[in-house]
Design an enzyme around this catalytic site. Sequence first.
Site, PDB file in Angstrom:
ATOM      1  N   ASN A  13       0.871  -1.186   0.000  1.00  0.00           N
ATOM      2  CA  ASN A  13       0.000   0.000   0.000  1.00  0.00           C
ATOM      3  C   ASN A  13       0.901   1.226   0.000  1.00  0.00           C
ATOM      4  O   ASN A  13       1.482   1.570   1.029  1.00  0.00           O
ATOM      5  CB  ASN A  13      -0.901  -0.022   1.243  1.00  0.00           C
ATOM      6  N   TRP A  14       0.999   1.857  -1.156  1.00  0.00           N
ATOM      7  CA  TRP A  14       1.920   3.007  -1.274  1.00  0.00           C
ATOM      8  C   TRP A  14       1.373   4.271  -0.620  1.00  0.00           C
ATOM      9  O   TRP A  14       2.061   5.263  -0.513  1.00  0.00           O
ATOM     10  CB  TRP A  14       2.194   3.278  -2.751  1.00  0.00           C
ATOM     11  N   LYS A  15       0.095   4.258  -0.255  1.00  0.00           N
ATOM     12  CA  LYS A  15      -0.559   5.453   0.312  1.00  0.00           C
ATOM     13  C   LYS A  15      -0.361   6.640  -0.632  1.00  0.00           C
ATOM     14  O   LYS A  15      -0.325   6.445  -1.846  1.00  0.00           O
ATOM     15  CB  LYS A  15      -0.027   5.726   1.721  1.00  0.00           C
ATOM     16  N   HIS A  99      -9.685   1.151   4.545  1.00  0.00           N
ATOM     17  CA  HIS A  99      -8.407   1.302   5.262  1.00  0.00           C
ATOM     18  C   HIS A  99      -8.628   2.217   6.466  1.00  0.00           C
ATOM     19  O   HIS A  99      -9.413   3.162   6.404  1.00  0.00           O
ATOM     20  CB  HIS A  99      -7.348   1.894   4.315  1.00  0.00           C
ATOM     21  N   GLU A 101      -7.015   4.577   7.637  1.00  0.00           N
ATOM     22  CA  GLU A 101      -6.787   6.017   7.393  1.00  0.00           C
ATOM     23  C   GLU A 101      -8.016   6.642   6.739  1.00  0.00           C
ATOM     24  O   GLU A 101      -8.327   7.809   6.973  1.00  0.00           O
ATOM     25  CB  GLU A 101      -5.521   6.213   6.546  1.00  0.00           C
ATOM     26  N   GLU A 171      -5.832  -5.253  10.129  1.00  0.00           N
ATOM     27  CA  GLU A 171      -4.864  -4.194  10.364  1.00  0.00           C
ATOM     28  C   GLU A 171      -5.177  -3.494  11.691  1.00  0.00           C
ATOM     29  O   GLU A 171      -5.995  -2.558  11.726  1.00  0.00           O
ATOM     30  CB  GLU A 171      -4.924  -3.175   9.220  1.00  0.00           C
ATOM     31  N   GLY A 177       1.890   2.047  10.672  1.00  0.00           N
ATOM     32  CA  GLY A 177       2.813   3.170  10.562  1.00  0.00           C
ATOM     33  C   GLY A 177       3.469   3.551  11.879  1.00  0.00           C
ATOM     34  O   GLY A 177       4.065   4.612  12.015  1.00  0.00           O
ATOM     35  N   SER A 217       2.971  -2.469  10.156  1.00  0.00           N
ATOM     36  CA  SER A 217       4.420  -2.507  10.369  1.00  0.00           C
ATOM     37  C   SER A 217       5.043  -3.858  10.023  1.00  0.00           C
ATOM     38  O   SER A 217       6.009  -4.287  10.661  1.00  0.00           O
ATOM     39  CB  SER A 217       4.769  -2.077  11.805  1.00  0.00           C
ATOM     40  N   GLY A 238       2.561  -1.214   4.238  1.00  0.00           N
ATOM     41  CA  GLY A 238       2.651   0.214   3.932  1.00  0.00           C
ATOM     42  C   GLY A 238       4.089   0.636   3.731  1.00  0.00           C
ATOM     43  O   GLY A 238       4.680   0.444   2.662  1.00  0.00           O
ATOM     44  N   GLY A 239       4.680   1.199   4.775  1.00  0.00           N
ATOM     45  CA  GLY A 239       6.026   1.775   4.701  1.00  0.00           C
ATOM     46  C   GLY A 239       7.049   0.896   3.989  1.00  0.00           C
ATOM     47  O   GLY A 239       7.785   1.368   3.105  1.00  0.00           O
TER      48      GLY A 239
HETATM   49  C1  PEP Z   1      -0.982   0.027   5.717  1.00  0.00           C
HETATM   50  O1  PEP Z   1      -0.914   1.167   5.301  1.00  0.00           O
HETATM   51  O2  PEP Z   1      -1.910  -0.700   5.346  1.00  0.00           O
HETATM   52  C2  PEP Z   1       0.065  -0.450   6.626  1.00  0.00           C
HETATM   53  C3  PEP Z   1      -0.036  -1.641   7.143  1.00  0.00           C
HETATM   54  O3  PEP Z   1       1.080   0.418   6.878  1.00  0.00           O
HETATM   55  P1  PEP Z   1       2.489   0.059   7.619  1.00  0.00           P
HETATM   56  O4  PEP Z   1       2.982  -1.213   7.023  1.00  0.00           O
HETATM   57  O5  PEP Z   1       3.378   1.212   7.288  1.00  0.00           O
HETATM   58  O6  PEP Z   1       2.204  -0.062   9.067  1.00  0.00           O
END
Ligand code: PEP
Length: 256
Positions: A13-15, A99, A101, A171, A177, A217, A238-239
């Site tokens: 997930n590049w956000k 999601h 966010e 999640e 994040g 994470s 994500g990251g």
């Molecule tokens: C996400 O954005 O779905 C996510 C899991 O982010 P991260 O891996 O950065 O926690």
Amino acid sequence: MNRKYRKTIIAGNWKMNKTPSEAKALIDELKAKIGRQKWCEVVLCVPFVDIPAAIRAARDAKIAIAAQNMHYENAGAFTGEISAGMLKELGVKYVIIGHSERRQYFAETDKTVNLKVKTALETGLRPIICVGETLEQRESGIMEQIITAQVKTALLDVPAEQMRKVVFAYEPVWAIGTGKTATAEQAAEVCGLIRAVIRAKCGARVARSVTIQYGGSMNAGNANELLAQLDVDGGLIGGASLKADEFTAIVNAANQ
Ligand code: PEP
């Protein structure tokens, strides 16, 4: 992972990161690093404007492109929104729905998640439905209630025959994040709970075929242990998905 019954899916997930030219560069790098994946599907959830460039760049690789959101209506006066049909026509295969966010900053609710899931399926897109509890909910002992309600509402009026197209991502909001990962046991427990809710609604055969990812994470260091859990069928990352080496290592962990 349980490869006998369901597909392992590693999704990045590049956000709100990467311009179209940066997207092409990262996908070119990933193509060079990620070999043939025998056991898992690789999906990149990119910003809307990156979709055409990402689809072109990924064309000769086994990488599917996903969107990060969509509207539940097919068309109309919804300035700034994107429909499922628009995504489908571009060649998008998956779409993230709900999601945390979007729930936190853009008023996404369990009800709009359900509307979006139904529209995505009707349009031929595979929804990646995100569910997860906040730290406060976990600490006050209502995690199970929250997850059960999120899963049940997301699937209201979704026919059992459409379920093989549905992907869930557990999640925990407190792990996204933040660098805090759920332990493998916590991830396994909640992914198992999601499967149990699906089983109660759709039966055992359907429930065992649904891919349930963990997200929060996930990185090269913890992927092996998380993916070793029977009910954890991949990751939503994500990251770490913005770094080619790190994401490749997670894909490799899923291919072992
Ligand atoms: C996400 O954005 O779905 C996510 C899991 O982010 P991260 O891996 O950065 O926690």
